[in-house]
Design an enzyme around this catalytic site. Structure first.
Site, short mmCIF file in Angstrom:
data_model
loop_
_atom_site.label_atom_id
_atom_site.label_comp_id
_atom_site.label_asym_id
_atom_site.label_seq_id
_atom_site.Cartn_x
_atom_site.Cartn_y
_atom_site.Cartn_z
N ASP A 21 -23.31 1.62 -37.95
CA ASP A 21 -24.33 0.65 -37.54
C ASP A 21 -24.61 -0.39 -38.62
O ASP A 21 -25.70 -0.94 -38.69
CB ASP A 21 -25.64 1.37 -37.16
CG ASP A 21 -25.44 2.49 -36.18
OD1 ASP A 21 -24.82 2.24 -35.14
OD2 ASP A 21 -25.88 3.62 -36.45
N LYS A 54 -20.73 -4.16 -38.42
CA LYS A 54 -19.30 -4.48 -38.53
C LYS A 54 -18.83 -5.40 -37.41
O LYS A 54 -17.91 -6.20 -37.61
CB LYS A 54 -18.48 -3.19 -38.53
CG LYS A 54 -18.71 -2.30 -39.73
CD LYS A 54 -17.87 -1.05 -39.66
CE LYS A 54 -18.23 -0.15 -38.50
NZ LYS A 54 -19.63 0.34 -38.54
N GLY A 61 -20.73 0.95 -31.03
CA GLY A 61 -21.39 -0.18 -30.38
C GLY A 61 -21.43 -1.34 -31.35
O GLY A 61 -22.15 -1.30 -32.33
N HIS A 62 -20.62 -2.36 -31.10
CA HIS A 62 -20.55 -3.52 -31.98
C HIS A 62 -21.19 -4.71 -31.26
O HIS A 62 -20.68 -5.17 -30.25
CB HIS A 62 -19.11 -3.83 -32.37
CG HIS A 62 -18.51 -2.79 -33.27
ND1 HIS A 62 -17.19 -2.80 -33.64
CD2 HIS A 62 -19.07 -1.73 -33.88
CE1 HIS A 62 -16.95 -1.76 -34.45
NE2 HIS A 62 -18.08 -1.11 -34.59
N GLN A 86 -18.00 3.22 -36.68
CA GLN A 86 -18.83 4.15 -37.43
C GLN A 86 -18.80 3.80 -38.93
O GLN A 86 -18.59 2.65 -39.29
CB GLN A 86 -18.41 5.60 -37.17
CG GLN A 86 -18.74 6.13 -35.78
CD GLN A 86 -17.67 5.84 -34.76
OE1 GLN A 86 -16.48 5.89 -35.04
NE2 GLN A 86 -18.06 5.54 -33.54
#
Length: 428
Positions: free
Chosen positions: A13, A16, A40-41, A224
């Site tokens: 988180d 990235k 989740g990006h 991650q």
């Protein structure tokens, strides 16, 4: 050849997705090398927030080839849904997306097994996203997984799926007392998914290698963070893949000598989702302030993140694991209203100083962080676009992080907008 690896140096988180999207504008190819839909990006595209889970963040940049490598595990239903979602946001998904033949599939029975496992652990639950990632990687290593290449032709895939689903139904019903999946319905639902994904399935090995050999800019995108690495993270509170730069070679087929530079992404503070030790976690009041200011809610789960301060011991450990050459700091603007900022410079446990990050969770849970206080800048940084735009005290904070980390900072993110970045050094 010019390769750049972007990896997280905390518990994920770190932002990235935005950083990958930023450098993707200078890249010819973006390659996702590990993880699954548990990532989740979030990026901002034409003023709209768009969340990617499986698609490489560079998919929003026109002209960039995007590859999902064999180190990723793909939920085919989630991928098709995500493709439709990004198209509805004006992003093209066509020949610019390649899905490797060796990429393993996350099937509904993987999710069902993980759900049953987590419930069975009770108070010892790991806090997974329950997206079936762990069971899919388990099938991969036990050599009974289904891969993207198996989808073609579908009749062959059908027999493999029926066999795999039958075995998993045995586990669900006899071991966990859960309801079995309807195999016939699963097969039929996969038929349409197979047709949607088949045009994107290819042997990407030589494609990526050739791009590097031709001198193209290739960006390797991780998911991650280093502290969630299956081998070197805070086990068992980790993900099921190698999240460090070491995961690029087995996750793409590119030999280590050809991978290129490594950039590590870290927040100006630290967050963690789920269970597990977190030495620099702030008290509930300050944690909530950071959570609200930083919109620290999981892009995949929606869960509020646990918030705290930069942990230089853990950061140095993560940097060493990936061979990080430059840091990129995100969300500096979240600290704009913090008068004094604690920074963990070391650990103490049982009355002694620790110079290295402990590899066992039991010790990490008992460490006492040693803090120093850094003066905040109490000035809005969100409009900064050049180094000279940053307040002196913000620069001083960044320089202190460089000293503690042992590497230089190449860029700083100061907001959600795609251009809200101050670049000190060009990496690509």
């Amino acid at each position: 050849m010019s390769g750049l690896v972007v990896v997280g140096t905390q518990w994920g988180d770190e932002g990235k997705g935005k950083i990958t999207n930023y450098y993707a504008s200078r890249a010819d190819m973006v390659v996702r090398f590990q993880g699954g839909a548990n990532a989740g990006h979030t990026v901002t595209v034409d003023g709209k927030k768009v969340v990617f889970h499986l698609l490489p963040s560079g998919i929003s940049v026109r002209g960039v080839k995007c590859v999902i490598g064999p180190g990723v595990v793909v939920d085919p239903f989630a991928l098709v849904e995500e493709m439709d979602y990004v198209r509805s946001n004006g992003i093209d998904v066509g020949e610019n997306l390649m899905l490797d033949v060796g990429t393993h599939l996350v099937m509904p029975y993987h999710k069902a097994v993980e759900e049953a496992e987590e419930k069975g652990r009770g108070k010892h639950a790991i806090g997974t996203t329950r997206r079936g990632i762990g069971p899919a990687y388990s099938d991969r290593y036990s050599r009974e997984g289904l891969r993207c290449g198996d989808l073609i032709p579908f009749d062959r895939f059908r027999s493999k799926l029926e066999e795999s689903a039958g075995r998993k139904n045995e586990i669900l019903t006899k071991l966990y007392g859960a309801e079995p999946l309807n195999v016939s319905e699963l097969v039929e639902s996969m038929r349409d998914v197979s047709e949607r994904l088949s045009p994107h399935i290819a042997d990407t090995l030589n494609t990526v290698r050739s791009a590097l050999a031709e001198g193209q800019n290739v960006l390797f995108e991780g998911a991650q963070g280093a502290l969630l690495d299956i081998g070197f993270g805070t086990y068992p509170f980790v993900t099921s893949s190698h999240t460090t730069a070491a995961g690029v070679a087995p996750g793409t087929g590119v030999p280590p000598k050809d991978i290129g530079r490594v950039a590590g992404v870290a927040k100006a503070y630290t967050t963690r989702v789920g269970a597990g030790p977190f030495p620099t976690e702030a008290d509930p009041e300050r944690s909530k302030i950071i959570c609200d200011r930083g919109a620290e809610y999981g892009a995949t789960t929606g869960r509020p993140r646990r918030c705290g301060w930069v942990d230089a011991v853990a950061l140095r450990y993560a940097i060493a694991l990936s061979g990080v050459e430059r840091l990129i700091i995100t969300k500096l603007d979240v600290l704009d209203a913090v008068e004094t900022i604690p920074v963990c410079t070391g650990y103490r446990v049982d009355g002694r100083n620790l110079s290295t990050f402990p590899r066992d969770v039991e010790t990490l849970e008992r460490v006492e962080p040693v803090y120093e206080e850094v003066q905040g800048w109490m000035t809005d940084t969100s409009g900064a676009r050049r180094p000279d735009d940053l307040p002196d005290r913000a620069v001083a904070y960044l320089r202190r992080l460089e000293e503690l980390a042992g590497v230089s900072i190449a860029a700083v993110s100061v907001g959600a907008a795609s251009d809200a970045i101050v670049e000190f050094e060009s990496l690509l």
